[in-house]
Motif scaffolding. Structure first.
Motif, PDB file in Angstrom:
ATOM      1  N   LEU A 109       0.828  -1.201   0.000  1.00 54.72           N
ATOM      2  CA  LEU A 109       0.000   0.000   0.000  1.00 54.72           C
ATOM      3  C   LEU A 109       0.865   1.254   0.000  1.00 54.72           C
ATOM      4  CD1 LEU A 109      -2.781  -0.828   2.630  1.00 54.72           C
ATOM      5  CD2 LEU A 109      -3.064  -0.579   0.140  1.00 54.72           C
ATOM      6  N   ASP A 110       0.411   2.266  -0.726  1.00 54.88           N
ATOM      7  CA  ASP A 110       1.079   3.557  -0.707  1.00 54.88           C
ATOM      8  C   ASP A 110       1.094   4.072   0.736  1.00 54.88           C
ATOM      9  OD1 ASP A 110       2.287   5.771  -2.112  1.00 54.88           O
ATOM     10  OD2 ASP A 110       0.474   6.895  -1.618  1.00 54.88           O
ATOM     11  N   GLY A 111       2.239   4.515   1.200  1.00 47.14           N
ATOM     12  CA  GLY A 111       2.373   5.006   2.568  1.00 47.14           C
ATOM     13  C   GLY A 111       2.830   3.958   3.561  1.00 47.14           C
ATOM     14  N   ASN A 112       2.901   2.698   3.143  1.00 52.37           N
ATOM     15  CA  ASN A 112       3.343   1.624   4.024  1.00 52.37           C
ATOM     16  C   ASN A 112       4.872   1.657   4.100  1.00 52.37           C
ATOM     17  OD1 ASN A 112       4.017  -0.782   5.281  1.00 52.37           O
ATOM     18  ND2 ASN A 112       2.510  -1.997   4.171  1.00 52.37           N
ATOM     19  N   GLU A 126       7.395  -1.723  -9.919  1.00 51.42           N
ATOM     20  CA  GLU A 126       6.996  -2.091 -11.274  1.00 51.42           C
ATOM     21  C   GLU A 126       5.864  -1.188 -11.760  1.00 51.42           C
ATOM     22  OE1 GLU A 126       7.583  -5.012 -14.459  1.00 51.42           O
ATOM     23  OE2 GLU A 126       8.737  -4.574 -12.677  1.00 51.42           O
ATOM     24  N   THR A 127       4.777  -1.101 -10.964  1.00 49.18           N
ATOM     25  CA  THR A 127       3.634  -0.274 -11.337  1.00 49.18           C
ATOM     26  C   THR A 127       2.966   0.264 -10.070  1.00 49.18           C
ATOM     27  OG1 THR A 127       2.114  -2.154 -11.345  1.00 49.18           O
ATOM     28  CG2 THR A 127       3.106  -1.571 -13.459  1.00 49.18           C
ATOM     29  N   THR A 128       2.168   1.308 -10.250  1.00 49.58           N
ATOM     30  CA  THR A 128       1.346   1.877  -9.182  1.00 49.58           C
ATOM     31  C   THR A 128      -0.071   1.979  -9.721  1.00 49.58           C
ATOM     32  OG1 THR A 128       3.191   3.103  -8.239  1.00 49.58           O
ATOM     33  CG2 THR A 128       0.985   3.878  -7.682  1.00 49.58           C
ATOM     34  N   THR A 129      -1.038   1.467  -8.955  1.00 47.80           N
ATOM     35  CA  THR A 129      -2.433   1.517  -9.375  1.00 47.80           C
ATOM     36  C   THR A 129      -3.318   1.918  -8.203  1.00 47.80           C
ATOM     37  OG1 THR A 129      -2.704  -0.850  -8.900  1.00 47.80           O
ATOM     38  CG2 THR A 129      -2.170  -0.264 -11.170  1.00 47.80           C
ATOM     39  N   THR A 130      -4.476   2.451  -8.532  1.00 52.62           N
ATOM     40  CA  THR A 130      -5.475   2.786  -7.521  1.00 52.62           C
ATOM     41  C   THR A 130      -6.733   2.003  -7.853  1.00 52.62           C
ATOM     42  OG1 THR A 130      -4.556   4.990  -7.184  1.00 52.62           O
ATOM     43  CG2 THR A 130      -6.834   4.647  -6.478  1.00 52.62           C
ATOM     44  N   GLY A 131      -7.307   1.385  -6.814  1.00 51.44           N
ATOM     45  CA  GLY A 131      -8.518   0.587  -6.999  1.00 51.44           C
ATOM     46  C   GLY A 131      -9.078   0.198  -5.654  1.00 51.44           C
ATOM     47  N   LEU A 133      -9.624  -1.689  -2.235  1.00 52.32           N
ATOM     48  CA  LEU A 133      -8.728  -2.257  -1.234  1.00 52.32           C
ATOM     49  C   LEU A 133      -9.045  -3.733  -1.054  1.00 52.32           C
ATOM     50  CD1 LEU A 133      -6.576  -1.882   1.026  1.00 52.32           C
ATOM     51  CD2 LEU A 133      -8.477  -1.337   2.556  1.00 52.32           C
ATOM     52  N   ALA A 134      -8.062  -4.582  -1.257  1.00 48.22           N
ATOM     53  CA  ALA A 134      -8.251  -6.023  -1.061  1.00 48.22           C
ATOM     54  C   ALA A 134      -8.662  -6.279   0.380  1.00 48.22           C
ATOM     55  CB  ALA A 134      -6.968  -6.777  -1.393  1.00 48.22           C
ATOM     56  N   GLY A 135      -9.715  -7.045   0.555  1.00 53.35           N
ATOM     57  CA  GLY A 135     -10.186  -7.385   1.883  1.00 53.35           C
ATOM     58  C   GLY A 135     -11.282  -6.476   2.405  1.00 53.35           C
ATOM     59  N   ASN A 136     -11.369  -5.261   1.867  1.00 54.89           N
ATOM     60  CA  ASN A 136     -12.438  -4.343   2.245  1.00 54.89           C
ATOM     61  C   ASN A 136     -12.697  -3.439   1.040  1.00 54.89           C
ATOM     62  OD1 ASN A 136     -14.345  -2.763   3.466  1.00 54.89           O
ATOM     63  ND2 ASN A 136     -13.168  -2.436   5.341  1.00 54.89           N
ATOM     64  N   GLU A 137     -13.387  -4.014   0.079  1.00 56.57           N
ATOM     65  CA  GLU A 137     -13.561  -3.390  -1.231  1.00 56.57           C
ATOM     66  C   GLU A 137     -14.390  -2.106  -1.219  1.00 56.57           C
ATOM     67  OE1 GLU A 137     -13.692  -6.670  -0.604  1.00 56.57           O
ATOM     68  OE2 GLU A 137     -11.898  -7.271  -1.710  1.00 56.57           O
ATOM     69  N   GLY A 138     -14.942  -1.726  -0.076  1.00 56.12           N
ATOM     70  CA  GLY A 138     -15.670  -0.476   0.034  1.00 56.12           C
ATOM     71  C   GLY A 138     -14.744   0.736   0.078  1.00 56.12           C
ATOM     72  N   PHE A 139     -13.440   0.511   0.097  1.00 53.10           N
ATOM     73  CA  PHE A 139     -12.456   1.586   0.191  1.00 53.10           C
ATOM     74  C   PHE A 139     -11.534   1.570  -1.025  1.00 53.10           C
ATOM     75  CE2 PHE A 139     -13.846   0.859   4.457  1.00 53.10           C
ATOM     76  CZ  PHE A 139     -13.844   2.111   5.046  1.00 53.10           C
ATOM     77  N   GLN A 140     -11.139   2.763  -1.440  1.00 52.96           N
ATOM     78  CA  GLN A 140     -10.155   2.919  -2.511  1.00 52.96           C
ATOM     79  C   GLN A 140      -8.762   2.983  -1.888  1.00 52.96           C
ATOM     80  OE1 GLN A 140     -10.468   3.424  -6.078  1.00 52.96           O
ATOM     81  NE2 GLN A 140     -12.461   2.499  -5.675  1.00 52.96           N
ATOM     82  N   ALA A 141      -7.794   2.397  -2.578  1.00 59.87           N
ATOM     83  CA  ALA A 141      -6.414   2.429  -2.097  1.00 59.87           C
ATOM     84  C   ALA A 141      -5.473   2.483  -3.285  1.00 59.87           C
ATOM     85  CB  ALA A 141      -6.119   1.186  -1.256  1.00 59.87           C
ATOM     86  N   THR A 142      -4.294   3.033  -3.042  1.00 61.16           N
ATOM     87  CA  THR A 142      -3.234   3.029  -4.044  1.00 61.16           C
ATOM     88  C   THR A 142      -2.200   2.010  -3.601  1.00 61.16           C
ATOM     89  OG1 THR A 142      -3.615   5.330  -4.628  1.00 61.16           O
ATOM     90  CG2 THR A 142      -1.445   4.429  -5.173  1.00 61.16           C
ATOM     91  N   GLY A 143      -1.833   1.151  -4.530  1.00 63.64           N
ATOM     92  CA  GLY A 143      -0.866   0.113  -4.229  1.00 63.64           C
ATOM     93  C   GLY A 143       0.276   0.110  -5.222  1.00 63.64           C
ATOM     94  N   HIS A 144       1.408  -0.351  -4.749  1.00 59.98           N
ATOM     95  CA  HIS A 144       2.605  -0.456  -5.584  1.00 59.98           C
ATOM     96  C   HIS A 144       2.909  -1.931  -5.806  1.00 59.98           C
ATOM     97  CE1 HIS A 144       3.224   3.785  -4.869  1.00 59.98           C
ATOM     98  NE2 HIS A 144       3.177   3.562  -3.562  1.00 59.98           N
ATOM     99  N   THR A 145       3.037  -2.323  -7.054  1.00 65.16           N
ATOM    100  CA  THR A 145       3.492  -3.672  -7.378  1.00 65.16           C
ATOM    101  C   THR A 145       5.011  -3.617  -7.431  1.00 65.16           C
ATOM    102  OG1 THR A 145       1.507  -4.123  -8.665  1.00 65.16           O
ATOM    103  CG2 THR A 145       3.415  -5.540  -9.066  1.00 65.16           C
TER     104      THR A 145
END
Length: 155
Positions: A109-112, A126-131, A133-145
């Motif tokens: 997660l961005d900020g981790n 590799e990539t950064t995407t926003t979508g 949140l795994a495990g609590n899909e009611g929230f948007q999160a930015t993650g880094h692969t």
């Protein structure tokens, strides 16, 4: 301090719940997503914790962390917050990398603050995407692969 990595056993469930639930607060806090917190018991099935191999780290006979994934992906990695920066996470990740047959991918997660930890082990962004949140899909999160490739430098 001696760290032993071994396969997960059903008797470890209470320990990995305790570890996940405490460390997940740190993970989500860094990402500004504390309101998205759910405990392990509420998320492990939908997120496929046991779809791949699960390993635990023991320190002095006590479960100190766990990691899950396959030969090409780390899907879960949590360490008891009381044992951060003591080599437990490094031992778990290095164990998974020793099993790798090629590149290994993970999401942070961005900020981790774990991102810097993974970079120190040779993972690269590799990539950064926003979508959702795994495990609590009611929230948007930015993650880094992040990807580790065999032969990559680590310190």
């Amino acid at each position: 301090m001696s760290i032993v990595i071994r396969p997960y056993e059903s008797r470890d469930w209470g320990d990995i719940c305790r570890i996940h639930d405490a460390a997940r607060l740190d993970e989500l806090g860094g990402a500004g997503l504390l309101e998205a917190y759910l405990d392990l018991a509420a998320t492990y099935e939908n997120e496929g914790l046991f779809d791949d191999e699960v390993w635990v780290a023991e320190v002095d006979g006590r479960v100190a962390g766990f990691i899950a994934g396959s030969r090409d992906e780390i899907t879960w990695a949590y360490v008891d917050p009381g044992l951060y920066r003591r080599g437990v996470g490094r031992a778990l990740v290095e164990h998974m990398l020793s099993l790798a047959t090629g590149p290994v991918e993970l999401e942070v997660l961005d900020g981790n603050s774990a991102r810097a930890f993974y970079e120190a082990l040779g993972f690269v962004l590799e990539t950064t995407t926003t979508g959702k949140l795994a495990g609590n899909e009611g929230f948007q999160a930015t993650g880094h692969t992040m990807v580790w490739r065999p032969g990559a430098a680590s310190d």
